[in-house]
Design a protein around this motif. Structure first.
Motif, PDB file in Angstrom:
ATOM      1  N   HIS A 142       0.831  -1.195   0.000  1.00 53.50           N
ATOM      2  CA  HIS A 142       0.000   0.000   0.000  1.00 53.50           C
ATOM      3  C   HIS A 142       0.874   1.257   0.000  1.00 53.50           C
ATOM      4  CE1 HIS A 142      -4.088   1.745   0.872  1.00 53.50           C
ATOM      5  NE2 HIS A 142      -3.311   2.790   1.088  1.00 53.50           N
ATOM      6  N   ALA A 143       1.906   1.267   0.816  1.00 54.85           N
ATOM      7  CA  ALA A 143       2.795   2.423   0.885  1.00 54.85           C
ATOM      8  C   ALA A 143       3.528   2.649  -0.430  1.00 54.85           C
ATOM      9  CB  ALA A 143       3.804   2.241   2.017  1.00 54.85           C
ATOM     10  N   VAL A 144       3.900   1.561  -1.101  1.00 56.75           N
ATOM     11  CA  VAL A 144       4.570   1.676  -2.399  1.00 56.75           C
ATOM     12  C   VAL A 144       3.686   2.431  -3.381  1.00 56.75           C
ATOM     13  CG1 VAL A 144       5.362   0.366  -4.410  1.00 56.75           C
ATOM     14  CG2 VAL A 144       6.047  -0.334  -2.107  1.00 56.75           C
ATOM     15  N   TRP A 145       2.404   2.085  -3.395  1.00 57.01           N
ATOM     16  CA  TRP A 145       1.494   2.740  -4.332  1.00 57.01           C
ATOM     17  C   TRP A 145       1.056   4.115  -3.852  1.00 57.01           C
ATOM     18  CZ3 TRP A 145      -0.297   1.810  -9.224  1.00 57.01           C
ATOM     19  CH2 TRP A 145       0.211   0.653  -9.828  1.00 57.01           C
ATOM     20  N   ASP A 146       0.945   4.312  -2.572  1.00 58.66           N
ATOM     21  CA  ASP A 146       0.592   5.633  -2.062  1.00 58.66           C
ATOM     22  C   ASP A 146       1.635   6.676  -2.454  1.00 58.66           C
ATOM     23  OD1 ASP A 146      -1.816   5.088  -0.874  1.00 58.66           O
ATOM     24  OD2 ASP A 146      -1.111   5.291   1.180  1.00 58.66           O
ATOM     25  N   SER A 147       2.893   6.361  -2.208  1.00 57.29           N
ATOM     26  CA  SER A 147       3.938   7.372  -2.352  1.00 57.29           C
ATOM     27  C   SER A 147       5.201   6.912  -3.057  1.00 57.29           C
ATOM     28  CB  SER A 147       4.338   7.898  -0.956  1.00 57.29           C
ATOM     29  OG  SER A 147       3.252   8.493  -0.305  1.00 57.29           O
ATOM     30  N   GLY A 148       5.530   5.627  -2.923  1.00 58.09           N
ATOM     31  CA  GLY A 148       6.816   5.160  -3.424  1.00 58.09           C
ATOM     32  C   GLY A 148       7.023   5.344  -4.909  1.00 58.09           C
ATOM     33  N   LEU A 149       6.038   4.930  -5.702  1.00 55.68           N
ATOM     34  CA  LEU A 149       6.193   5.022  -7.150  1.00 55.68           C
ATOM     35  C   LEU A 149       6.240   6.472  -7.620  1.00 55.68           C
ATOM     36  CD1 LEU A 149       3.815   2.161  -8.376  1.00 55.68           C
ATOM     37  CD2 LEU A 149       6.308   2.145  -8.279  1.00 55.68           C
ATOM     38  N   ILE A 150       5.551   7.357  -6.905  1.00 58.24           N
ATOM     39  CA  ILE A 150       5.587   8.780  -7.263  1.00 58.24           C
ATOM     40  C   ILE A 150       6.918   9.387  -6.862  1.00 58.24           C
ATOM     41  CG2 ILE A 150       4.548  11.043  -6.844  1.00 58.24           C
ATOM     42  CD1 ILE A 150       1.880   9.617  -6.455  1.00 58.24           C
ATOM     43  N   ARG A 151       7.366   9.098  -5.657  1.00 56.54           N
ATOM     44  CA  ARG A 151       8.605   9.705  -5.165  1.00 56.54           C
ATOM     45  C   ARG A 151       9.821   9.309  -5.991  1.00 56.54           C
ATOM     46  NH1 ARG A 151       7.699   9.130   1.359  1.00 56.54           N
ATOM     47  NH2 ARG A 151       6.423  11.005   1.610  1.00 56.54           N
ATOM     48  N   GLN A 152       9.825   8.094  -6.490  1.00 61.22           N
ATOM     49  CA  GLN A 152      10.998   7.655  -7.228  1.00 61.22           C
ATOM     50  C   GLN A 152      11.151   8.421  -8.543  1.00 61.22           C
ATOM     51  OE1 GLN A 152      11.024   5.570 -10.245  1.00 61.22           O
ATOM     52  NE2 GLN A 152       8.786   5.719 -10.417  1.00 61.22           N
ATOM     53  N   LEU A 153      10.094   9.087  -9.000  1.00 57.36           N
ATOM     54  CA  LEU A 153      10.201   9.907 -10.202  1.00 57.36           C
ATOM     55  C   LEU A 153      11.018  11.170  -9.933  1.00 57.36           C
ATOM     56  CD1 LEU A 153       6.534   9.642 -11.525  1.00 57.36           C
ATOM     57  CD2 LEU A 153       8.573   8.621 -12.561  1.00 57.36           C
ATOM     58  N   ASP A 154      11.008  11.643  -8.673  1.00 60.26           N
ATOM     59  CA  ASP A 154      11.772  12.833  -8.276  1.00 60.26           C
ATOM     60  C   ASP A 154      11.470  13.999  -9.220  1.00 60.26           C
ATOM     61  OD1 ASP A 154      13.494  14.350  -6.736  1.00 60.26           O
ATOM     62  OD2 ASP A 154      15.284  13.749  -7.854  1.00 60.26           O
ATOM     63  N   GLU A 155      10.180  14.295  -9.371  1.00 59.35           N
ATOM     64  CA  GLU A 155       9.732  15.287 -10.342  1.00 59.35           C
ATOM     65  C   GLU A 155       8.940  16.390  -9.656  1.00 59.35           C
ATOM     66  OE1 GLU A 155       7.476  15.219 -14.732  1.00 59.35           O
ATOM     67  OE2 GLU A 155       7.428  13.474 -13.407  1.00 59.35           O
ATOM     68  N   ASP A 156       9.118  17.617 -10.085  1.00 61.07           N
ATOM     69  CA  ASP A 156       8.353  18.733  -9.566  1.00 61.07           C
ATOM     70  C   ASP A 156       6.860  18.500  -9.793  1.00 61.07           C
ATOM     71  OD1 ASP A 156       8.239  21.750  -8.746  1.00 61.07           O
ATOM     72  OD2 ASP A 156       7.082  21.615 -10.608  1.00 61.07           O
ATOM     73  N   THR A 157       6.048  18.882  -8.821  1.00 60.45           N
ATOM     74  CA  THR A 157       4.613  18.618  -8.890  1.00 60.45           C
ATOM     75  C   THR A 157       3.969  19.260 -10.111  1.00 60.45           C
ATOM     76  OG1 THR A 157       4.483  18.453  -6.484  1.00 60.45           O
ATOM     77  CG2 THR A 157       2.424  18.861  -7.651  1.00 60.45           C
ATOM     78  N   ALA A 158       4.251  20.538 -10.343  1.00 63.03           N
ATOM     79  CA  ALA A 158       3.656  21.235 -11.491  1.00 63.03           C
ATOM     80  C   ALA A 158       4.119  20.617 -12.804  1.00 63.03           C
ATOM     81  CB  ALA A 158       4.006  22.722 -11.447  1.00 63.03           C
ATOM     82  N   ASP A 159       5.394  20.242 -12.870  1.00 61.08           N
ATOM     83  CA  ASP A 159       5.921  19.625 -14.092  1.00 61.08           C
ATOM     84  C   ASP A 159       5.256  18.281 -14.351  1.00 61.08           C
ATOM     85  OD1 ASP A 159       7.599  21.772 -14.438  1.00 61.08           O
ATOM     86  OD2 ASP A 159       9.377  20.763 -13.631  1.00 61.08           O
ATOM     87  N   MET A 160       5.032  17.526 -13.292  1.00 62.66           N
ATOM     88  CA  MET A 160       4.371  16.233 -13.446  1.00 62.66           C
ATOM     89  C   MET A 160       2.953  16.417 -13.982  1.00 62.66           C
ATOM     90  SD  MET A 160       3.674  13.184 -10.633  1.00 62.66           S
ATOM     91  CE  MET A 160       5.375  13.256 -10.059  1.00 62.66           C
ATOM     92  N   ALA A 161       2.242  17.409 -13.451  1.00 62.57           N
ATOM     93  CA  ALA A 161       0.881  17.663 -13.911  1.00 62.57           C
ATOM     94  C   ALA A 161       0.855  18.041 -15.390  1.00 62.57           C
ATOM     95  CB  ALA A 161       0.241  18.765 -13.071  1.00 62.57           C
ATOM     96  N   VAL A 162       1.777  18.871 -15.803  1.00 61.73           N
ATOM     97  CA  VAL A 162       1.846  19.262 -17.222  1.00 61.73           C
ATOM     98  C   VAL A 162       2.095  18.043 -18.088  1.00 61.73           C
ATOM     99  CG1 VAL A 162       3.205  20.531 -18.930  1.00 61.73           C
ATOM    100  CG2 VAL A 162       2.570  21.633 -16.773  1.00 61.73           C
ATOM    101  N   ARG A 163       2.993  17.182 -17.658  1.00 62.47           N
ATOM    102  CA  ARG A 163       3.325  15.989 -18.444  1.00 62.47           C
ATOM    103  C   ARG A 163       2.140  15.029 -18.508  1.00 62.47           C
ATOM    104  NH1 ARG A 163       5.271  11.110 -16.989  1.00 62.47           N
ATOM    105  NH2 ARG A 163       5.803  11.756 -14.859  1.00 62.47           N
TER     106      ARG A 163
END
Length: 250
Positions: free
Chosen positions: A160-181
């Motif tokens: 559950h923790a992997v899907w909550d945050s782990g997969l997102i954090r490993q991208l190491d991407e700015d929030t606004a940039d991720m939304a644009v992409r």
């Protein structure tokens, strides 16, 4: 220093944050960009009750104010072997994310006070995100992957923790940039659905995907395979949140 911050973040109880703060913020930004003029104006008017508030800033409010009564609103659990929502079985007394979304939509689109409608908006921004996190509609017997222990990102964790945050954090991407992409992703026609129950059943079916439960280790192959799926769920949540708000605030 950065490594220390990373490790500290991974030691926090992430199971309490569906998608983590960044995931919810990305969904809110995506939704904001897809609101029609009328919905955008009404959302802005309600948020103005709290000067400086935005959809992004209130996207984690429901987790920050979670209590024993509202905790079940964030998920729905299915028995193994069935991803067909049965309210009597899966949402007793209306205590699940599907019914919670429907209740908040009714309040937001109703004739209550602005304070009540803002409260409902805050819940909707968050709960629509929750229902698109696969393990927030996962198996009852392992509490949506919370009791499924494994190693991920060089530490002990749970699925559950992997899907909550782990997969997102490993991208190491700015929030606004991720939304644009993610706004550029081509979503399936099913993403046009505004039915919370469909989102829950979709999430459940994703949990049944072969390989979704890794054999004790989240390795690079798992990350490469499932990160695109995670991104699609974020993008779909943003599109559906916007569609719901456009409909209820017309």
């Amino acid at each position: 220093m950065l490594a220390g911050v990373w490790l500290l973040a991974w030691c926090l109880p992430m199971h309490a944050w569906a998608w983590g703060a960044q995931g919810h913020q990305v969904i809110a930004i995506l939704a904001q960009t897809q609101l029609n003029a009328k919905a955008s104006a009404e959302v802005a008017r309600l948020l103005a009750l709290e000067p400086g508030a935005t959809l992004e800033s209130v996207s984690t409010w429901a987790d920050e104010h979670r209590n024993p009564a509202s905790a079940p609103w964030h998920y729905v659990n299915f028995p193994r072997g069935s991803c067909t929502f049965n309210a009597q079985r899966d949402c007793r007394d209306g205590k699940c994310v599907v019914t919670a979304i429907e209740r908040q939509l009714a309040i937001l689109g109703g004739h209550g006070s602005d304070d009540q409608r803002l409260h409902a908006l805050k819940y909707l921004v968050h709960l629509v995100g929750d229902v698109h996190q696969p393990l927030h509609a996962g198996y009852r017997d392992d509490k949506g992957g919370n009791t499924y222990q494994l190693r991920a990102f060089m530490r002990g964790s749970n699925l559950h923790a992997v899907w909550d945050s782990g997969l997102i954090r490993q991208l190491d991407e700015d929030t606004a940039d991720m939304a644009v992409r993610l706004r550029k992703l081509v979503l399936p026609d099913a993403a046009k659905s505004q039915r919370p129950v469909q989102a829950a059943e979709e999430s459940c079916r994703l949990v049944t995907t072969e390989g979704f439960y890794p054999a004790g280790l989240v390795d690079q192959r798992y990350i490469q395979r499932f990160t695109p799926l995670m991104e699609q769920r974020l993008a779909t949540a943003g599109a559906r949140l916007a569609a719901l708000l456009n409909t209820v605030l017309r």
